[in-house]
Write a protein that holds these residues in place. Structure first.
Motif, PDB file in Angstrom:
ATOM      1  N   GLN A  24       0.841  -1.198   0.000  1.00 27.76           N
ATOM      2  CA  GLN A  24       0.000   0.000   0.000  1.00 27.76           C
ATOM      3  C   GLN A  24       0.877   1.250   0.000  1.00 27.76           C
ATOM      4  O   GLN A  24       0.956   1.980   0.985  1.00 27.76           O
ATOM      5  N   CYS A  25       1.510   1.471  -1.134  1.00 30.21           N
ATOM      6  CA  CYS A  25       2.498   2.546  -1.238  1.00 30.21           C
ATOM      7  C   CYS A  25       2.116   3.601  -2.264  1.00 30.21           C
ATOM      8  O   CYS A  25       2.891   4.515  -2.537  1.00 30.21           O
ATOM      9  N   ARG A  26       0.911   3.517  -2.830  1.00 27.46           N
ATOM     10  CA  ARG A  26       0.522   4.499  -3.836  1.00 27.46           C
ATOM     11  C   ARG A  26       0.182   5.851  -3.189  1.00 27.46           C
ATOM     12  O   ARG A  26      -0.039   5.935  -1.976  1.00 27.46           O
ATOM     13  N   TYR A  27       0.102   6.876  -4.003  1.00 28.46           N
ATOM     14  CA  TYR A  27      -0.177   8.222  -3.490  1.00 28.46           C
ATOM     15  C   TYR A  27      -1.452   8.259  -2.647  1.00 28.46           C
ATOM     16  O   TYR A  27      -1.564   9.023  -1.693  1.00 28.46           O
ATOM     17  N   ASN A  28      -2.428   7.378  -2.991  1.00 26.68           N
ATOM     18  CA  ASN A  28      -3.706   7.366  -2.273  1.00 26.68           C
ATOM     19  C   ASN A  28      -3.714   6.394  -1.092  1.00 26.68           C
ATOM     20  O   ASN A  28      -4.765   6.121  -0.511  1.00 26.68           O
ATOM     21  N   GLY A  29      -2.548   5.877  -0.768  1.00 23.81           N
ATOM     22  CA  GLY A  29      -2.434   4.977   0.382  1.00 23.81           C
ATOM     23  C   GLY A  29      -2.867   3.557   0.096  1.00 23.81           C
ATOM     24  O   GLY A  29      -2.977   2.748   1.021  1.00 23.81           O
ATOM     25  N   GLN A  30      -3.085   3.253  -1.177  1.00 18.18           N
ATOM     26  CA  GLN A  30      -3.534   1.911  -1.540  1.00 18.18           C
ATOM     27  C   GLN A  30      -2.497   1.191  -2.392  1.00 18.18           C
ATOM     28  O   GLN A  30      -1.592   1.816  -2.931  1.00 18.18           O
ATOM     29  N   GLY A  31      -2.688  -0.119  -2.499  1.00 22.99           N
ATOM     30  CA  GLY A  31      -1.906  -0.896  -3.453  1.00 22.99           C
ATOM     31  C   GLY A  31      -2.701  -1.069  -4.737  1.00 22.99           C
ATOM     32  O   GLY A  31      -3.803  -0.515  -4.878  1.00 22.99           O
ATOM     33  N   PHE A  32      -2.138  -1.816  -5.676  1.00 19.09           N
ATOM     34  CA  PHE A  32      -2.833  -2.118  -6.930  1.00 19.09           C
ATOM     35  C   PHE A  32      -2.499  -3.571  -7.267  1.00 19.09           C
ATOM     36  O   PHE A  32      -1.790  -3.852  -8.239  1.00 19.09           O
ATOM     37  N   PRO A  33      -2.946  -4.496  -6.396  1.00 15.73           N
ATOM     38  CA  PRO A  33      -2.455  -5.872  -6.503  1.00 15.73           C
ATOM     39  C   PRO A  33      -2.894  -6.589  -7.770  1.00 15.73           C
ATOM     40  O   PRO A  33      -4.058  -6.524  -8.151  1.00 15.73           O
ATOM     41  N   ILE A  34      -1.942  -7.242  -8.382  1.00 15.50           N
ATOM     42  CA  ILE A  34      -2.176  -8.094  -9.549  1.00 15.50           C
ATOM     43  C   ILE A  34      -1.769  -9.506  -9.117  1.00 15.50           C
ATOM     44  O   ILE A  34      -0.595  -9.742  -8.791  1.00 15.50           O
ATOM     45  N   PRO A  35      -2.722 -10.449  -9.086  1.00 13.71           N
ATOM     46  CA  PRO A  35      -2.422 -11.770  -8.528  1.00 13.71           C
ATOM     47  C   PRO A  35      -1.189 -12.436  -9.142  1.00 13.71           C
ATOM     48  O   PRO A  35      -0.374 -13.028  -8.416  1.00 13.71           O
ATOM     49  N   GLU A  36      -1.029 -12.306 -10.465  1.00 16.07           N
ATOM     50  CA  GLU A  36       0.125 -12.957 -11.116  1.00 16.07           C
ATOM     51  C   GLU A  36       1.451 -12.348 -10.635  1.00 16.07           C
ATOM     52  O   GLU A  36       2.465 -13.041 -10.551  1.00 16.07           O
ATOM     53  N   VAL A  37       1.432 -11.050 -10.355  1.00 16.66           N
ATOM     54  CA  VAL A  37       2.652 -10.387  -9.874  1.00 16.66           C
ATOM     55  C   VAL A  37       2.932 -10.806  -8.427  1.00 16.66           C
ATOM     56  O   VAL A  37       4.066 -11.135  -8.059  1.00 16.66           O
ATOM     57  N   THR A  38       1.883 -10.816  -7.621  1.00 13.50           N
ATOM     58  CA  THR A  38       2.046 -11.232  -6.225  1.00 13.50           C
ATOM     59  C   THR A  38       2.605 -12.652  -6.156  1.00 13.50           C
ATOM     60  O   THR A  38       3.456 -12.966  -5.318  1.00 13.50           O
ATOM     61  N   GLU A  39       2.132 -13.497  -7.066  1.00 19.57           N
ATOM     62  CA  GLU A  39       2.593 -14.888  -7.103  1.00 19.57           C
ATOM     63  C   GLU A  39       4.096 -14.969  -7.383  1.00 19.57           C
ATOM     64  O   GLU A  39       4.817 -15.760  -6.778  1.00 19.57           O
ATOM     65  N   LEU A  40       4.557 -14.138  -8.314  1.00 19.91           N
ATOM     66  CA  LEU A  40       5.994 -14.115  -8.627  1.00 19.91           C
ATOM     67  C   LEU A  40       6.814 -13.753  -7.390  1.00 19.91           C
ATOM     68  O   LEU A  40       7.878 -14.328  -7.133  1.00 19.91           O
ATOM     69  N   VAL A  41       6.300 -12.775  -6.629  1.00 19.52           N
ATOM     70  CA  VAL A  41       7.019 -12.354  -5.417  1.00 19.52           C
ATOM     71  C   VAL A  41       7.020 -13.479  -4.391  1.00 19.52           C
ATOM     72  O   VAL A  41       8.057 -13.798  -3.784  1.00 19.52           O
ATOM     73  N   LYS A  42       5.862 -14.125  -4.227  1.00 19.82           N
ATOM     74  CA  LYS A  42       5.765 -15.217  -3.240  1.00 19.82           C
ATOM     75  C   LYS A  42       6.710 -16.357  -3.580  1.00 19.82           C
ATOM     76  O   LYS A  42       7.242 -17.027  -2.699  1.00 19.82           O
ATOM     77  N   LYS A  43       6.893 -16.597  -4.876  1.00 15.94           N
ATOM     78  CA  LYS A  43       7.794 -17.672  -5.303  1.00 15.94           C
ATOM     79  C   LYS A  43       9.271 -17.263  -5.236  1.00 15.94           C
ATOM     80  O   LYS A  43      10.140 -18.051  -5.567  1.00 15.94           O
ATOM     81  N   GLY A  44       9.532 -16.018  -4.882  1.00 20.68           N
ATOM     82  CA  GLY A  44      10.914 -15.552  -4.805  1.00 20.68           C
ATOM     83  C   GLY A  44      11.509 -15.215  -6.156  1.00 20.68           C
ATOM     84  O   GLY A  44      12.729 -15.097  -6.298  1.00 20.68           O
TER      85      GLY A  44
END
Ligand code: SF4
Length: 150
Positions: free
Chosen positions: A12-32
């Motif tokens: 949650q780092c956007r100017y409006n205090g929110q995130g913009f989650p994309i499941p495929e991107v989150t998955e890449l991060v979770k997998k390292g």
């Protein structure tokens, strides 16, 4: 290692205090396989904050503050990290003055888009790092095309 805009991983780092989650991107991060970075947070900007648009050579906040020095400094730090981890690919949040790729807002805060790159995107491209927006990444993923050397 793939660099991703931290907001695309749900931070949650956007100017409006929110995130913009994309499941495929989150998955890449979770997998390292991906490293989330937010150049504007690396520039010590607060969250939430005024939105920023590029006006000529300057980066101006909606409240009138000139944040050119901060945005360039944050993008430089993020670029250094991207180079340290040997990244060749980035997936960045579209239209942002920092992360945008190909299209950015025109500096009038009226929602109009013009051709251009955010400052972090431009730095990555200068280093021959391939940049995709989240939309490009999702459509390539949905069509079964592999863009990632995984
Ligand atoms: Fe997301 Fe990039 Fe904006 Fe940070 S600077 S909030 S990572 S678009």
């Amino acid at each position: 290692m793939i660099i991703v805009s931290a907001c695309l991983a749900g931070v949650q780092c956007r100017y409006n205090g929110q995130g913009f989650p994309i499941p495929e991107v989150t998955e890449l991060v979770k997998k390292g396989q991906a490293l989330p970075l937010c150049p504007e947070i690396l520039a010590n900007l607060p969250t939430p904050r005024s939105s920023v648009e590029q006006c000529g050579e300057r980066f101006l906040a909606h409240d009138g503050k000139d944040l050119t020095t901060e945005l360039i400094a944050g993008a430089r730090i993020a670029l250094t990290i991207a180079k340290l981890v040997g990244s060749k690919i980035a997936i960045l949040k579209s239209k942002s003055p920092t992360c945008g790729c190909g299209l950015i807002y025109d500096g009038t805060f009226s929602g109009n888009l013009i051709e251009g790159d955010g400052v972090f995107c431009a730095f990555l491209k200068d280093e021959k790092i391939k940049v995709y927006t989240e939309d490009q990444f999702q459509s390539l993923t949905l069509s079964g095309k592999k863009i990632l050397p995984l």
